[in-house]
Write an enzyme that holds these catalytic residues in place. Structure first.
Site, PDB file in Angstrom:
ATOM      1  N   PHE A  10       0.846  -1.191   0.000  1.00 55.99           N
ATOM      2  CA  PHE A  10       0.000   0.000   0.000  1.00 55.99           C
ATOM      3  C   PHE A  10       0.880   1.239   0.000  1.00 55.99           C
ATOM      4  O   PHE A  10       1.851   1.313   0.753  1.00 55.99           O
ATOM      5  CB  PHE A  10      -0.881   0.047   1.253  1.00 55.99           C
ATOM      6  CG  PHE A  10      -1.881  -1.061   1.316  1.00 55.99           C
ATOM      7  CD1 PHE A  10      -3.101  -0.942   0.668  1.00 55.99           C
ATOM      8  CD2 PHE A  10      -1.610  -2.220   2.021  1.00 55.99           C
ATOM      9  CE1 PHE A  10      -4.030  -1.962   0.733  1.00 55.99           C
ATOM     10  CE2 PHE A  10      -2.527  -3.245   2.097  1.00 55.99           C
ATOM     11  CZ  PHE A  10      -3.744  -3.123   1.441  1.00 55.99           C
ATOM     12  N   ASP A  11       0.530   2.192  -0.818  1.00 55.49           N
ATOM     13  CA  ASP A  11       1.208   3.483  -0.827  1.00 55.49           C
ATOM     14  C   ASP A  11       0.341   4.448  -0.026  1.00 55.49           C
ATOM     15  O   ASP A  11      -0.575   5.057  -0.560  1.00 55.49           O
ATOM     16  CB  ASP A  11       1.406   3.981  -2.260  1.00 55.49           C
ATOM     17  CG  ASP A  11       2.081   5.340  -2.314  1.00 55.49           C
ATOM     18  OD1 ASP A  11       2.571   5.808  -1.276  1.00 55.49           O
ATOM     19  OD2 ASP A  11       2.101   5.931  -3.397  1.00 55.49           O
ATOM     20  N   VAL A  12       0.610   4.544   1.257  1.00 58.74           N
ATOM     21  CA  VAL A  12      -0.221   5.374   2.124  1.00 58.74           C
ATOM     22  C   VAL A  12       0.337   6.782   2.293  1.00 58.74           C
ATOM     23  O   VAL A  12      -0.346   7.663   2.783  1.00 58.74           O
ATOM     24  CB  VAL A  12      -0.407   4.735   3.516  1.00 58.74           C
ATOM     25  CG1 VAL A  12      -1.118   3.411   3.401  1.00 58.74           C
ATOM     26  CG2 VAL A  12       0.898   4.577   4.251  1.00 58.74           C
TER      27      VAL A  12
END
Length: 55
Positions: A10-12
């Protein structure tokens, strides 16, 4: 053959985390310069990521 999932990524950063959260702290230490410092901080993050290949 059913594929095996080995990882979920995930690219949070920038979505769940405020990338300019440092702005308020910088504004307290350096009045009227918090936004500019935050922008330079973010630009350097991109430059470092591009340099080391993580981008």
């Amino acid at each position: 053959m059913k594929p095996t999932i080995k990882a979920i990524v995930f690219d949070v950063y920038g979505t769940l985390f405020d990338v300019h959260s440092v702005k308020d702290a910088c504004e307290q230490e350096f009045p009227e310069k918090g936004a500019a410092i935050s922008q330079v901080w973010r630009t350097k993050q991109f430059l470092l990521a591009a340099h080391d290949g993580t981008l």
